[in-house]
Design an enzyme around this catalytic site. Structure first.
Site, PDB file in Angstrom:
ATOM      1  N   ALA A 171       6.836  28.495  77.763  1.00  0.00           N
ATOM      2  CA  ALA A 171       6.571  29.828  77.213  1.00  0.00           C
ATOM      3  C   ALA A 171       5.094  29.942  76.887  1.00  0.00           C
ATOM      4  CB  ALA A 171       7.403  30.073  75.960  1.00  0.00           C
TER       5      ALA A 171
ATOM      6  N   GLY B 272       2.728  32.184  74.168  1.00  0.00           N
ATOM      7  CA  GLY B 272       2.745  33.084  73.019  1.00  0.00           C
ATOM      8  C   GLY B 272       1.356  33.564  72.669  1.00  0.00           C
ATOM      9  N   GLY B 273       1.252  34.176  71.476  1.00  0.00           N
ATOM     10  CA  GLY B 273      -0.022  34.742  71.054  1.00  0.00           C
ATOM     11  C   GLY B 273      -1.058  33.694  70.704  1.00  0.00           C
TER      12      GLY B 273
ATOM     13  N   ALA C 182      -0.524  30.007  71.481  1.00  0.00           N
ATOM     14  CA  ALA C 182      -0.478  28.767  72.246  1.00  0.00           C
ATOM     15  C   ALA C 182       0.463  28.915  73.433  1.00  0.00           C
ATOM     16  CB  ALA C 182      -0.023  27.614  71.343  1.00  0.00           C
TER      17      ALA C 182
ATOM     18  N   VAL D 227       3.410  26.608  75.577  1.00  0.00           N
ATOM     19  CA  VAL D 227       4.296  25.454  75.409  1.00  0.00           C
ATOM     20  C   VAL D 227       4.707  24.934  76.790  1.00  0.00           C
ATOM     21  CG1 VAL D 227       6.434  24.596  74.400  1.00  0.00           C
ATOM     22  CG2 VAL D 227       5.129  26.405  73.244  1.00  0.00           C
TER      23      VAL D 227
ATOM     24  N   ASP E 107       4.799  32.623  59.352  1.00  0.00           N
ATOM     25  CA  ASP E 107       5.060  33.338  60.610  1.00  0.00           C
ATOM     26  C   ASP E 107       6.514  33.169  61.031  1.00  0.00           C
ATOM     27  OD1 ASP E 107       4.381  34.975  62.701  1.00  0.00           O
ATOM     28  OD2 ASP E 107       3.536  33.385  63.939  1.00  0.00           O
TER      29      ASP E 107
END
Length: 659
Positions: A25, A27-28, A30, A32, A146
């Site tokens: 994935a 994300g904003g 990092a 993965v 978060d």
């Protein structure tokens, strides 16, 4: 046709140990990847921070890496079944990365995208495990900051069941990651809002402050989304969504999904109070409330959350007992399940001597058989009791203190008091105050005498002083524009009498009362005098003319003379001054003020009878009179005309006869 950009990290070996196999994935903060730990031959998840998060202002990289490393060490010490474990950390190509436990499952976001919303039993089961993980972090002094579905991983249940999420294993990821990135951003551009705006707590928006109650709020929003299939607020811009959390209360889920039990509404509303003090104190407190709600609603076999809907639109769930949960999901203080129908018994069979429990019991018996062993055991119990008591006092009372009274202090004094008491200060938006001088404290949060953690942060509101404005220069502007300029600075506008003006056209402002530049406060009234344009008549020049001539000229123009007489060295009845001056514009019927000479003031004729003629002449000349001598200039005055005491104009002739 989709165009995909090749990921240069795929297949690469990180730190000589982790072989990247695929991307999971992005994300904003990092990306993965799945990777193989070639040293331990296990699959791990490798999260590498984006360059945009790790870099920014010149010279910030070293500080970021230091904070990231500290956060990673703290997270690595956080061991809990519901926390994604952190195994390692490092840098690759100048970018920091984390090596974490690889969870075979899906994120809660992916599940919600597929199913839209969950039934109450599943939602509470997932939330309870989420809160168990977050509570462990809170006990360790960490705040997640978060909490959102993207950071919640739902793995297959140990029993292998599928379809129902009640028995699934839930793990929470990214503890402290948002804080590590945000702390780096603080050095360069001030506090930034790192949390996803759909789940952000109000205090994080207004003050940038986060504590365990911030995570409680976000968890409440996640529960709202699991029950309703949507978040409570949306908007065109992230900032619009964020401020709705500040300005509005989260609605009850049953307003969107009729039939949800009222206890679920109460649970969501309590967790999402805008005032942090009205929420559960931390994730552990909210978890206890969730367990009570689960037990009240029930779940007969931990597989079916929704049994039926009765005539009234209320969802009913069969009762569940804590001991009915699978062993991996129970908390340490929950008992082992009992077989249905089994009778309680007072004594259990002794464990086999070769078992660990049997060996422990044998050791205990030997220790307790020896008096010295019993004393040592008693001392150990006392020490443990003291440790527990001191620990309980510290976490319950000792680490708290009262907030000092800082309101009404000047800023410098408040900073000195806070530093002396070990508190950190933050400053909110200043405001005007009619009674407080500039930079005087007019508000604080927490309030004076409120309980707070020692060394915590106090937010101060400073005064801007009394609100004052200078009257702006609006002369020459139209009335409407001048009125708008004044109302923009909170001043009231009134229109005074119009008047003619020789230079400004009709409809424009010719004067302001109070004058331009005067200091006024909001709400004060400003009067505007507006020009009627040039007057139809022009005042003639009357100075130096006889009053009769001046009257006639004014009458011919339709103007009125207003006369005032006064002594003057000018001839009698001569106009010596006028108001308004000549060429001033006036309208018909206007009054023109004229000052008219009464002539020079009269002088008294002195007595010169009997004086030598020469001396008499000198005395008359001193009195501003003109002597006329007859007969003998060297004789004595025997006659004068006008006589002594007569009043005559200066320079008048006085005849004297000398004998």
């Amino acid at each position: 046709m989709d165009i995909q950009v090749a990921d240069t990290l795929l297949g690469s070996l990180i730190d000589g140990r982790y072989r990247i196999r695929g991307r999971v994935a992005r994300g904003g903060m990092a990306t993965v990847y799945t990777a193989t730990d070639e040293r331990l031959e296990r699959t791990v998840a490798l999260k590498i921070i984006h360059p945009s998060q790790a870099q920014g202002a010149q010279g910030r990289m070293a500080g970021f890496l230091a904070r990231f490393t500290d956060e990673a060490k703290t997270i690595a010490r956080l061991t809990h079944p519901n926390v994604v474990a952190v195994y390692d950390q490092g840098t690759h190509g100048g970018l920091p990365y984390l090596v974490m436990e690889y969870v075979r499952g899906r994120t809660l976001r992916e599940i919600l995208a597929e199913r839209r919303r969950l039934n109450p039993g599943e939602a509470l089961a997932i939330l309870e495990q989420m809160l168990a993980a977050i509570a462990a972090a809170h006990r360790a002094g960490l705040v997640h900051r978060d909490v959102k579905p993207e950071n919640v991983l739902v793995a297959e249940a140990p029993s292998g069941g599928s379809g129902n999420l009640v028995d699934s294993v839930v793990k929470v990821a990214d503890f402290g990651l948002a804080r590590a990135v945000e702390a780096s951003a603080d050095d360069d551009s001030g506090s930034q809002l790192m949390a996803t705006v759909a789940y952000v707590a109000p205090e994080l928006v207004t003050d940038g402050r986060a504590d365990p109650r911030t995570d409680v709020y976000s968890a409440g929003i996640v529960l709202f989304e699991m029950l309703t299939g949507r978040v409570p607020y949306d908007g065109d811009r992230p900032v619009d969504v964020a401020w709705q959390h500040v300005d509005r209360d989260v609605p009850a889920p049953s307003t969107l999904v009729p039939g949800l039990p009222p206890v679920l509404d109460d649970l969501v509303i309590r967790a999402t109070r805008r005032d942090p003090g009205a929420r559960p104190t931390d994730a552990g407190a909210l978890q206890a409330e969730v367990q009570v709600v689960r037990d009240d609603l029930g779940n007969a076999n931990a597989n079916t959350a929704l049994l039926r809907q009765v005539a009234q639109p209320t969802m009913v769930v069969a009762s569940v007992r804590p001991t009915d949960r699978p062993s991996w999901a129970r908390l340490p203080d929950q008992p082992e399940p009992r077989t249905a129908g089994a009778r309680p018994h007072r004594r259990r069979a002794a464990p086999p001597p070769s078992s660990p429990l049997g060996r422990f019991q044998a050791l205990r018996d030997r220790v307790m058989a020896d008096p010295r062993g019993r004393r040592a055991f008693a001392a150990a119990v006392v020490v443990l009791g003291l440790v527990a008591a001191i620990g309980g006092w510290w976490f319950g009372v000792g680490r708290y203190t009262d907030a000092p009274q800082l309101v009404s202090m000047p800023r410098a004094e408040a900073e000195a008091v806070a530093a002396q008491r070990g508190f950190t200060l933050a400053f909110g938006t200043p405001r005007y105050d009619e009674k407080a001088a500039k930079d005087q404290v007019v508000g604080q949060e927490p309030a004076a005498a409120a309980r707070m953690v020692k060394g915590g942060t106090i937010t101060l509101i400073l005064s801007l002083g009394p609100e004052r404005y200078e009257v702006p220069d609006v002369v020459g502007k139209t009335f409407d524009l001048a009125k708008a300029d004044l109302e923009r600075v909170n001043l009231q506008v009134a229109k005074g009498p119009d008047r003619y003006d020789e230079s400004l056209p009709a409809g424009t402002v010719v004067a302001v009362d109070p004058k331009v530049g005067t200091q006024v406060k909001p709400g004060d009234k400003i009067t505007l005098l507006v020009s009627k344009g040039r007057a139809p008549l022009s005042v003639p020049n009357l100075v130096g003319k006889n009053i009769n001539e001046a009257r006639s000229e004014l009458q011919r123009l339709g103007l009125n003379a207003v006369e005032q007489y006064q002594d003057s060295d000018k001839p009698k009845d001569q106009v010596i001054e006028q108001d308004p001056p000549n060429e001033t514009g006036v309208e018909k019927g206007a009054e023109i003020k004229l000052k008219v000479s009464k002539g020079p003031p009269a002088v008294l004729v002195p007595q010169v009878m009997g004086l030598p003629c020469v001396e008499a002449q000198q005395r008359l000349q001193a009195a501003q009179l003109a002597p006329v001598v007859q007969l003998n200039p060297n004789g004595t005055v025997g006659f004068q005309n006008p006589p002594e005491g007569a009043q005559v104009p200066p320079g008048s002739q006085v005849t004297i006869a000398c004998f």
